[in-house]
Design a protein around this motif. Structure first.
Motif, short mmCIF file in Angstrom:
data_model
loop_
_atom_site.label_atom_id
_atom_site.label_comp_id
_atom_site.label_asym_id
_atom_site.label_seq_id
_atom_site.Cartn_x
_atom_site.Cartn_y
_atom_site.Cartn_z
N ALA A 143 0.82 -1.22 0.00
CA ALA A 143 0.00 0.00 0.00
C ALA A 143 0.85 1.27 0.00
O ALA A 143 0.30 2.38 -0.02
N GLN A 144 2.18 1.12 0.02
CA GLN A 144 3.13 2.23 0.06
C GLN A 144 2.83 3.18 1.23
O GLN A 144 2.92 4.40 1.10
N PHE A 145 2.46 2.62 2.35
CA PHE A 145 2.28 3.37 3.58
C PHE A 145 3.67 3.60 4.19
O PHE A 145 4.48 2.68 4.23
N THR A 146 4.06 4.82 4.53
CA THR A 146 3.23 5.96 4.88
C THR A 146 3.21 7.08 3.83
O THR A 146 2.55 8.10 4.06
N THR A 147 3.92 6.92 2.73
CA THR A 147 3.88 7.98 1.72
C THR A 147 2.48 8.12 1.12
O THR A 147 2.09 9.20 0.70
N HIS A 148 1.74 7.00 1.09
CA HIS A 148 0.36 7.01 0.65
C HIS A 148 -0.52 6.68 1.86
O HIS A 148 -0.26 5.71 2.57
N GLN A 149 -1.55 7.48 2.08
CA GLN A 149 -2.36 7.32 3.27
C GLN A 149 -3.43 6.24 3.08
O GLN A 149 -3.67 5.75 1.97
N LEU A 150 -4.07 5.86 4.20
CA LEU A 150 -5.00 4.73 4.20
C LEU A 150 -6.38 5.14 4.70
O LEU A 150 -6.55 6.16 5.37
N VAL A 151 -7.35 4.29 4.36
CA VAL A 151 -8.71 4.36 4.89
C VAL A 151 -9.00 3.03 5.56
O VAL A 151 -8.68 1.97 5.02
N VAL A 152 -9.61 3.08 6.75
CA VAL A 152 -9.94 1.87 7.50
C VAL A 152 -11.42 1.90 7.84
O VAL A 152 -11.95 2.93 8.23
N ARG A 153 -12.07 0.73 7.68
CA ARG A 153 -13.48 0.63 8.07
C ARG A 153 -13.76 -0.77 8.62
O ARG A 153 -13.05 -1.72 8.29
N THR A 180 -12.06 -2.89 14.55
CA THR A 180 -12.22 -4.25 15.09
C THR A 180 -13.35 -4.30 16.11
O THR A 180 -14.16 -5.25 16.12
N ASN A 181 -13.43 -3.30 16.96
CA ASN A 181 -14.48 -3.26 18.00
C ASN A 181 -15.87 -3.11 17.39
O ASN A 181 -16.85 -3.61 17.95
N LEU A 182 -15.96 -2.44 16.23
CA LEU A 182 -17.26 -2.26 15.58
C LEU A 182 -17.63 -3.41 14.65
O LEU A 182 -18.79 -3.55 14.25
N SER A 183 -16.66 -4.21 14.29
CA SER A 183 -16.88 -5.28 13.32
C SER A 183 -17.71 -6.42 13.92
O SER A 183 -17.53 -6.80 15.08
N LYS A 184 -18.57 -6.99 13.10
CA LYS A 184 -19.40 -8.11 13.55
C LYS A 184 -18.60 -9.40 13.69
O LYS A 184 -18.90 -10.25 14.52
N LYS A 185 -17.56 -9.56 12.84
CA LYS A 185 -16.78 -10.79 12.84
C LYS A 185 -15.29 -10.54 13.10
O LYS A 185 -14.47 -11.44 12.90
N GLY A 186 -14.96 -9.33 13.52
CA GLY A 186 -13.57 -9.02 13.80
C GLY A 186 -12.73 -8.72 12.58
O GLY A 186 -11.50 -8.68 12.66
N ASN A 187 -13.38 -8.46 11.44
CA ASN A 187 -12.66 -8.13 10.22
C ASN A 187 -12.54 -6.62 10.04
O ASN A 187 -13.41 -5.85 10.47
N VAL A 188 -11.47 -6.23 9.37
CA VAL A 188 -11.22 -4.81 9.10
C VAL A 188 -10.87 -4.67 7.62
O VAL A 188 -10.08 -5.45 7.08
N PHE A 189 -11.48 -3.69 6.97
CA PHE A 189 -11.19 -3.44 5.56
C PHE A 189 -10.26 -2.24 5.44
O PHE A 189 -10.55 -1.17 5.98
N VAL A 190 -9.14 -2.44 4.75
CA VAL A 190 -8.12 -1.41 4.61
C VAL A 190 -7.91 -1.12 3.13
O VAL A 190 -7.84 -2.04 2.31
N GLU A 191 -7.80 0.16 2.78
CA GLU A 191 -7.56 0.54 1.38
C GLU A 191 -6.77 1.84 1.33
O GLU A 191 -6.76 2.62 2.28
N ASN A 192 -6.13 2.07 0.20
CA ASN A 192 -5.47 3.36 -0.01
C ASN A 192 -6.50 4.47 -0.06
O ASN A 192 -7.57 4.32 -0.66
N ASP A 193 -6.17 5.58 0.55
CA ASP A 193 -6.98 6.79 0.44
C ASP A 193 -6.69 7.38 -0.94
O ASP A 193 -5.54 7.69 -1.27
#
Length: 284
Positions: A143-153, A180-193
């Protein structure tokens, strides 16, 4: 193409953006065209659509760019407006890579015309569902983090809540725990901003689209002298050097005016004959 001493030199145009695009658009058009582009704020351009899918885009890519340009012109009282809009898809060659299409439009109410710059190229657009911090860490290089920022949901890409503009490990860990705390199954979706100011790869593509616009603005119609005279069609039919049959390689460019009906066909003199390997008859 008719050479002309910068038809926009000494004029001013508005640019509506809240994502830092003025850093590449304004200097390019001033240096190459003599056009002073004034950054306009005071309008939430996210209302016209977001890459995080919470607000659908206003019409097509070009529709959204035109709307931004018009709003900027209204806010500034300018007769010239610049705006850009991006889109993401799979690459047109293999269909397997992330691809970014950038469009920069000039609306000219002085001459009653529109000129569009365009560029398509590699995108930094990684996305993944993860279930642990270790899985997320393994994704960061891609994801080229940290030069490219991220979105988490939480959960998946369709969850209505998200954290944007994540640019350091501390913020990422906080967002990961939140999701993670809001997830129903403990999954987190991560993507480039994918907003321009959070994604340097996209910002570089916006510059290239602006450079394309710049060249078109300085290209003037031989008939009516309107800017924007450019190639609109590449005619195929370059003859094979062996059998003389027409191939799919270009033999001429067609230049068209954005204002009047004038067109000009220009033969590609450097393309005399096609290699037989490109011929459907010699190499079926």
């Amino acid at each position: 193409m008719l050479t002309h001493p910068k038809p926009y030199s000494g004029l001013k145009a508005s640019l509506l953006t809240q994502h830092g695009k003025e850093s590449v658009i304004c200097p390019q058009l001033l240096d190459s065209n003599g056009l002073e582009v004034v950054h306009i704020s005071g309008y939430d351009t996210d209302e016209l659509g977001t890459f995080t899918r919470d607000i659908p885009r206003y019409g097509s890519q070009l529709d959204a760019a035109r709307k931004k340009a018009r709003v900027g012109m209204e806010l500034s009282g300018s007769m010239l407006g610049i705006a850009s809009e991006g889109a993401f898809d799979n690459d047109p060659y293999t269909g397997m890579l992330a691809w970014n299409y950038e469009l920069v439009v000039l609306i000219d109410d002085i001459r009653k015309l529109e000129v569009i710059g365009f560029f398509g190229g590699h995108a930094q657009s990684t996305s993944r569902q993860v279930s642990s911090w270790d899985e997320l860490n393994a994704l960061l290089s891609e994801a080229q983090f940290t030069t490219h920022q991220l979105v988490v949901r939480p959960d998946d890409e369709y969850h209505p809540e998200c954290r944007k503009g994540i640019k350091d490990l501390e913020s990422l860990k906080e967002a990961f725990d939140w999701a993670t705390n809001l997830s129903k199954k403990g999954n987190v979706f991560v993507e480039n901003d994918l907003r321009a100011h959070t994604n340097p790869t996209r910002m570089a593509n916006i510059l290239k689209a602006t450079q394309d616009l710049s060249r078109k603005m300085n290209s003037v119609c031989p008939e009516c002298e309107s800017p924007g005279f450019w190639i609109t069609e590449r005619k195929k039919g370059l003859p094979c050097s062996s059998c003389e049959a027409p191939t799919n390689l270009p033999i001429a460019n067609v230049w068209s005016c954005v204002k009047c009906a004038y067109k000009k066909e220009e033969m590609l003199l450097d393309q005399i004959k096609a290699d037989p390997s490109k011929c459907d008859y010699c190499n079926p």
